[in-house]
Design a protein around this motif. Sequence first.
Motif, PDB file in Angstrom:
ATOM      1  N   PRO A  28      -0.161  19.504  -0.269  1.00 19.34           N
ATOM      2  CA  PRO A  28      -0.872  19.209   0.988  1.00 19.34           C
ATOM      3  C   PRO A  28      -2.144  18.394   0.745  1.00 19.34           C
ATOM      4  O   PRO A  28      -2.587  17.669   1.631  1.00 19.34           O
ATOM      5  N   LYS A  29      -2.713  18.473  -0.441  1.00 22.35           N
ATOM      6  CA  LYS A  29      -3.952  17.735  -0.698  1.00 22.35           C
ATOM      7  C   LYS A  29      -3.683  16.232  -0.803  1.00 22.35           C
ATOM      8  O   LYS A  29      -4.570  15.420  -0.576  1.00 22.35           O
ATOM      9  N   VAL A  30      -2.460  15.888  -1.173  1.00 21.82           N
ATOM     10  CA  VAL A  30      -2.117  14.476  -1.243  1.00 21.82           C
ATOM     11  C   VAL A  30      -1.940  13.917   0.170  1.00 21.82           C
ATOM     12  O   VAL A  30      -2.342  12.792   0.473  1.00 21.82           O
ATOM     13  N   GLY A  31      -1.377  14.730   1.039  1.00 20.77           N
ATOM     14  CA  GLY A  31      -1.229  14.316   2.427  1.00 20.77           C
ATOM     15  C   GLY A  31      -0.185  13.248   2.611  1.00 20.77           C
ATOM     16  O   GLY A  31      -0.369  12.307   3.398  1.00 20.77           O
ATOM     17  N   SER A  32       0.940  13.352   1.909  1.00 24.84           N
ATOM     18  CA  SER A  32       1.991  12.356   2.119  1.00 24.84           C
ATOM     19  C   SER A  32       2.813  12.714   3.343  1.00 24.84           C
ATOM     20  O   SER A  32       3.241  13.858   3.508  1.00 24.84           O
ATOM     21  N   PRO A  33       3.039  11.736   4.209  1.00 21.45           N
ATOM     22  CA  PRO A  33       3.892  12.022   5.362  1.00 21.45           C
ATOM     23  C   PRO A  33       5.320  12.352   4.934  1.00 21.45           C
ATOM     24  O   PRO A  33       6.088  12.881   5.732  1.00 21.45           O
ATOM     25  N   TRP A  34       5.645  12.022   3.720  1.00 17.89           N
ATOM     26  CA  TRP A  34       7.015  12.317   3.278  1.00 17.89           C
ATOM     27  C   TRP A  34       7.148  13.672   2.598  1.00 17.89           C
ATOM     28  O   TRP A  34       8.185  14.007   2.057  1.00 17.89           O
ATOM     29  N   THR A  36       0.013   6.918   0.002  1.00 19.46           N
ATOM     30  CA  THR A  36       0.457   8.236   0.443  1.00 19.46           C
ATOM     31  C   THR A  36       1.918   8.453   0.065  1.00 19.46           C
ATOM     32  O   THR A  36       2.620   9.233   0.673  1.00 19.46           O
ATOM     33  N   GLN A  89       7.534  16.218   4.063  1.00 17.97           N
ATOM     34  CA  GLN A  89       8.544  16.975   4.809  1.00 17.97           C
ATOM     35  C   GLN A  89       9.972  16.686   4.336  1.00 17.97           C
ATOM     36  O   GLN A  89      10.877  17.414   4.673  1.00 17.97           O
ATOM     37  N   HIS A 113       4.777   7.490   0.505  1.00 18.32           N
ATOM     38  CA  HIS A 113       5.941   7.040   1.246  1.00 18.32           C
ATOM     39  C   HIS A 113       5.983   5.528   1.210  1.00 18.32           C
ATOM     40  O   HIS A 113       4.948   4.867   1.062  1.00 18.32           O
ATOM     41  N   GLU A 156       0.849  -1.191   0.000  1.00 16.05           N
ATOM     42  CA  GLU A 156       0.000   0.000   0.000  1.00 16.05           C
ATOM     43  C   GLU A 156       0.881   1.235   0.000  1.00 16.05           C
ATOM     44  O   GLU A 156       1.584   1.516   0.955  1.00 16.05           O
ATOM     45  N   LYS A 194      -4.371   8.926  -3.492  1.00 12.49           N
ATOM     46  CA  LYS A 194      -4.265   7.808  -2.541  1.00 12.49           C
ATOM     47  C   LYS A 194      -4.993   6.554  -2.985  1.00 12.49           C
ATOM     48  O   LYS A 194      -4.454   5.459  -2.921  1.00 12.49           O
ATOM     49  N   GLY A 195      -6.232   6.726  -3.425  1.00 11.51           N
ATOM     50  CA  GLY A 195      -7.025   5.545  -3.734  1.00 11.51           C
ATOM     51  C   GLY A 195      -6.915   5.133  -5.189  1.00 11.51           C
ATOM     52  O   GLY A 195      -7.678   4.291  -5.648  1.00 11.51           O
TER      53      GLY A 195
END
Lengths: 691, 533, 299, 318
Positions: free
Chosen positions: B117-123, B42, B125, B44, B39, B191-192
């Motif tokens: 920001p709309k993707v919201g990947s923790p990476w 996001t 940063q 990462h 999976e 994401k999906g």
Amino acid sequence: MIGADTLAVGRAAKGIGQQAVLSVQGLSVEFGPSGNSVYAVNDVSFDLAEGESLAIVGESGSGKSVTVQTLMGLIRKPPGRVTAGRALFRGRDLLAMPDRELRQIRGRDIAMIFQDPMSSLNPVLTIGLQLTEALREHQGLNDAEAERQALDMLALVGIANAPQRMRAFPHQFSGGQLQRIGIAMALVCKPSILIADEPTTALDVTIQAQIVELVVRLQKQLGMAIIWISHDLSLVAGFVDRVAVMYAGSIVESAPVGDLFSATKHPYTIGLLNSIPSLTAANTRLVPIKGAPPNVTLAPTFCAFAPRCDHAEARCRQARPPLEAAGADQTVACWRWREVERGPRTGAGAADKPAVTAPKQEALLTVTDLKVHFPIRRGVLRRQVGAVHAVDGVSFEVMRGETLALVGESGCGKSTTGRAVLGLERPSAGSIVFEGRNYAGATGEELKQRRRDMQMVFQNPFGSLNPRMTVGRIIGEGLRAQKIGTRASRDARVSELLALVGLREALRNRYPFELSGGQRQRVGIARALAANPKFIIADEPISALDVSIQAQIVNLLDDLKPRLGLTYLFVGHDLSMIRYLSDRVAVMYLGRIVEIGTTKAVFGAPLHPYTRALLSAIPEPDPKAGGTRRRIVLGGGVPDPSKPPPGCHFHPRCPLATEICTKVDPARRDFGSAGTGQHLVACHHAGEATS
Amino acid sequence: MRRFLISLLPALALMLAAGAVKAEGGGTFRSAMRTGCIEMGTLHTTCGHRLDETVLQGLVHIKWTGDGVQPMLAESWKTADGGKTYVFNLRHGVKWHDGTPFTAKDVVFSLNLYANPKVGSPWAQKLSAVAGYKAFQDGSATSLAGVKALDDATVQIELDSAKPLWVELQLIAISIFPEHILGKVAPADVKGNAFWVNRVGTGPFIWKKYESDQYVEVDRNPDYFLGAPKLDRIIYQIYKDVPPIIAALETQEVDAMSYEGGGVPISELPRLQKLDYLTVLPKFSAGLPTYLQFNLENKRFADVRVRQAMLYAIDRKAIIDTVKQGAGELLNTLFPQDWARAKDLEPYDYNPDKAKQLLTDAGWDASQPVDFIYYYSDQMNVDTVTAIQSYLAAVGVNIQPRLLDPAAINQVYADGSFQMGFFAQGMGLDPSLGSPLVVCGAKPLAMGYCNPKVDELFNKGLESNDRATRAASYQEASRILNQDLPKAWLWNEVRPLAFNNRIVGLAQHFKQQPLVIFNHPVYNEVEKWEVAK
Amino acid sequence: MTDAALDMTIAAGASRGLWGEAARRFLNHRLATLGLIMLAIIVLACVLAPLIAHYGPNEIDLRGHNQPPGGMHWLGTDGTGRDIFARILYGGRISLTVGFVAVAISAAIGIFIGCVAGYFGGKVDLLLMGLIDMVLTFPRLVIIIAFVAVVGPSIFNTMVVIGLLSWPSIARLTRGEILALRNQEFILAARSLGTSPPVIILEHILPNMLSPILVAITLDVATVILLEASLSFLGLGAQAPAASWGNMLRDARTLSILESQPWMWIPPGAMIAMAVLSINFVGDGLRDALDPQHIMGGK
Amino acid sequence: MLSYLLRKLLLSIPVLFGVTVIVFAIAHAMPGDAVLAMITAEAPSSEELIAMRRGELGLDQPVYIQYLHWIGQILHGNLGRSFVNGRSVGDIIVERLPMTLELMGVALLVAFVIGTTLGVISALRQYKLTDYSLTLAGFVGVSIPDFFMGLLLVYVFALELRWLPSSGISTAGENFSLLDNLRHLVLPAAALALFRAAIFMRYARAGMLEVLNQSYMRTAKAKGLKPRTITLRHGLRNALIPLVTVFGLALPTLFGGSVVIETIFQWPGIGLMFIDSVVNRDSPVIMGYVLITAIIVMLANLGTDLAYSVLDPRVSYD
């Protein structure tokens, strides 16, 4: 049909009594491991001639069924073991032959019908399959031919609409029809011996008459021999040639049926005959056999009847009497048969029936237009779509001090009526007035009050006692429930009651499973009497008991009535017993009382056609009577009480029925006279002669 | 019935016989993979290892040997201003697996996708140093101002300030996605998207088939820019649990297992070492400091003597020798890298008496139990926790271990009820990666520890790419962390690995690799591996 | 006079009473007796664990780990050098406690709900049967897994959760028994004597439905022990370092332990099997001994 | 009959409603949520990111709103979307259910056939050595938990004898072949089946013994039928009827058992999915799974009732 007839002729030509088709010699059967055996059958011998009908009579546990099942190879081994004997069928020993051979004989030469038609047919297979499988097995018939013969046989036993019914399952038939099918099933291969193992015990008396008649007719038609197993001497008296009486695994007496009744030799047979009331004989007090049938766990080295025999002497307890000839064709196993003689109701304790104190003409209980309907719910929403009209407008009075009997066949609503009177069923309508108070619909304290004065003795001596309570607690329960007396006084009362019903104090701490059936029923009576009721409803209190025990209980009830000033409502179906013990009789059919009057009037001159049929169906313990009485055999069975026929409920089965009966419910009319008292009959044609 | 049973036997025998014939075409490599690695919605990679780098690739990858950066989609790069502006020259002639040419547009698109920001990947940063990142995050810009395509084959990335180690430490994590496919997807729906189960990349293998909870199959990419792979295909077989992987290794149903989730359990080593078709690497450094975590905001653990006492109380050497069967090296500070550690650290040798003394001095209340959380459910780690529990109990610290899953642990972190636990953190590549554990305010792992001196030293460590210079900073930090014990450092984890000798090149490469590299694509030369004849 | 003969024969043999009779039949049942003895030994050994075992269950001895049986450690030691024998005994305490307590909880709930549904009937019955149906549609193990995720794994939680989810079968049985008993003649007799409903329940219904329920409960204990083993095996039951048979069996997940250190898993496996086996034997024996057929005197 | 089925279905609506409440409560009472489950040490998430993800998944709504939303979806025949990969829960279940049903179905069938056969043999040989050994084997069978059976089977048949594959549903990457699939099925199905075969055996034996004492068996014997005809035609059919209940009751436990067995054997059915979804706090999947299994169990119960009415002509529902 044609096949059956020709066959019958062929057999009939050989005549009766010429040669033994079956000869059983010294048969002994034990159950369980040796050393801890039950001696079920001890040295039993008898011959069965071609075409002869033999009855083997005995109480439960006497070994009569085991005997015939052993012949058929039907007992399970282990635990069963044949320890001695031969059973020659046309010269071949059934007991010695391998199962493969025996199988050829079973069903083809010797066939059997069983007690409970419902459980002896396989519930998940069609009637057709079960009828034809023996034909296919033994005669190698193809399906079509087997079916044809099965259909013939169904017609012969009187199953209407046979081709359709072949595809039906057993639960879709009534008990009487099932037994007919059972008979057809046994007879499809035209056996030379039919063994009937209490085939009518589970049936109502009118159905029983149909079945007996059928078997007798078929026996003549097919010319076969019959062994009829029964506990009921009266039943077999009417139609068999010979009777063998069994007790505790042994034949104690064997004789042609006439001799057995007229020249009874064995004390046990005498005891049995004295235990049953007769419809025709004088109404003298019953003489029960004391004690209860034994468990046959002791090796048969003595006379098993000795503990219960008034004639027993030392010899009887030391050696087993052989079966010896005691007449032309009569054998008896008793050391003292020459000294024993049957008089009219002789024996210790014989006495006239206690004089009945004339009942006071004061109604203790008045039931008016009582109805008990049980709702039937169906469909997605469980809406009530109908009701079982168990009790459908019943009215009667019970006079103080009398015994009113409520009789009828199973499902007629007699037990429900009894329960409704006591408040165990909630009446849908009607009033129940006891000592001036209407208790219909009573609850709470009022109900409790009623129960102090009214009590019930139940049918099943096994189910009516809490198996986890001691006898003492069971008897004292009513006292505790009604909060009568102190603990000590209740204890004393229990002792008193035990003595009253003829039980030893020692039994107080026993549990029901340790008691015999008769003892349990005594406990049930003591329990009912605990709080000194005025009124006892006895719901078939003797029907589950052995014949010799029935008399004990009936006598006890009879004795207690005057002593305690009781009034009885006696619910039952055994008409000869009811005639013996009741003052008045109410005959019920399908939720209604069709005839009510004094016992003398109803039994002496029955006016309702149903009552007449019922009375005519009662077997009489006298072979001579059987021949002279005319039997009215009713067709069909009791209709579904949720859909009672319109008009007179009885009209579909009534020989007198006319147009009016199908439309108008007959009102009760009094046919009584000053001599006979009130005699109400609900029939448009009451008293008319049957054509 | 007996006849029926007998008639079954031949069928059974047939089935068993079929098992003997191994239906293997030439050149299939089967690798075991744990669930969850697939999976990637996001962006990462929780299990960066193996699958991603065979299909998707980044501008650069970590070198096989772990000591440098390997050019991949970027052929070369340079910085003129000490690490503030980087210019990447992309490889020419690279095609996506669907045949579309790879260009600078894909790179710009991918970096923006990560940061969106709309993707919201923790990476996202990882790109926080890129100019315009903040504006993108707070919505005042719609893309990263610092990322530009100079032409079809050149990309320029400008940072807020000079970061000489930026490529080595941050960019390596970023995979490049095909703009012509994902560009059509709204960022919030990335994401999906079906792309993640049907990936199109530039790597040596082409994504072929994904069966959920079963396997991913990738086929050879003959046009791979570093040379056509020798293997026909790779099948990544997905396993939920380790024991079935060990069984599959033994029965040769798989050729290798990933090292996420513990590698070969130590207890199984003797078993696998007996098999001549396997090469077992029993002591493969994991770069994984293992430690007892304390919540320093909880008064009971605020006193450094309490933490020191716990370390003295545990006979770590005995645990390594026995429970871990020698697999593990004692560690007394944060850094698993030798060069980052000072040589004069307090060894905290097993000394229960000293532990008791320290606890008494610190006024430890032995009657209060300690809620103790751990995550690793394999036998060795459960035994380790058992041993720790026993050692701590002996000095009056009554821990009550609870095995929790990540969500529950994060919940305990989030609501602040965390007391103490047994954890490890992968940071094999560079000492700087340890900062989330110890710098002030780093949530959730710093647990209230704050020493401005440590923060300063970590910052200093990133100012140069000269190892000697950097070592001075980290060694200083290691001393402080050795004394402060924000966590009670236990040991550096070792991950045994096992490979089937059938795959030539695989084990040989791992023998050269100094340590496990988590979470970053590695250039593993998979195109050179082959099935032994 | 009448039943004198029979009276005499009965008076000759001392009455064993109801339970005496059941006990006799139980003891005649060979497997049941064996089961009872086995169970007694297991329970006793677990209860007396501190007296029997030389070691504490959590006493580690790292240097003496993975020792095969023999010497001071009768059944050897595990991966942290704990004495397997001691852990078996102490683990038995947990496994058996879970079995008994969880079943006690479910029996209490089940009997209560069954009594209420059976006695009151009508709408209450319909409602409670709906509840029973609902809980029965849940795959128990699955819901327990989810539940344990909610409350966190611990032996206490395991017990409670199993207890809270296992009552429907007992409730159903109780209700069925009550419905069957309600139509028995001795209940009618009690009603006809004016005995009040609570007394009827207490004196007539409860004692008579006890035996099938007792049998069901006994067999449930065996099921729950297996369930606990499954949960502990999944890591959701007893938590390290505490021992239960199920989590000791977890060691067998390691293939090399399965192959070459059988002393770590054979004893807990054998104990689970033996405990379950003996409880099943006992349940079977109870079923025969308490068979109402015998005391109801039916044919 | 039809009205009985309708009534049962109507009654199952409130029951299913209760199931949804309970399963929702459980799924939402779990510590942490799907967003927290995704956080790993390697990918720490900012609080803004967490809040954003919660917002996307609707986890920031009040609980009752979340429930109503979910129920609303269900009433539209939609089980929602997985929090983890955004796929439709319905699709995931439809994709995986057949594999679980294959495993359970084969296990149940094998257990039934073997258990019943041995049970009947045991009953026919009552008090003989065969009976004693089978009964004892049955007792042992129900004393070995299925997960442990699974381990032993893998050890013996996959590792030692190398007869069968140790895990998976088919050889990965190969074209599907039934034979290959069956080879993979043997061990997990056997692990599930053996325990249940022992149960079926016990009930079949008891049922057959009871039937052997019925008087219609005596009637059949009295007709002179062959022992085999008596046993098969008259005995077996009646003895099988009570087994229908056991069959029905086995289903929920089989779902539970398959969760464990699917984990051990990496069988990609809904059990494996369920375990993952619990770890991931993927509540739509958790709830979908429980709801679907509850519906299957209910339908199976209805099927049991139907089977009764087919097998036993005495049974008629109204």
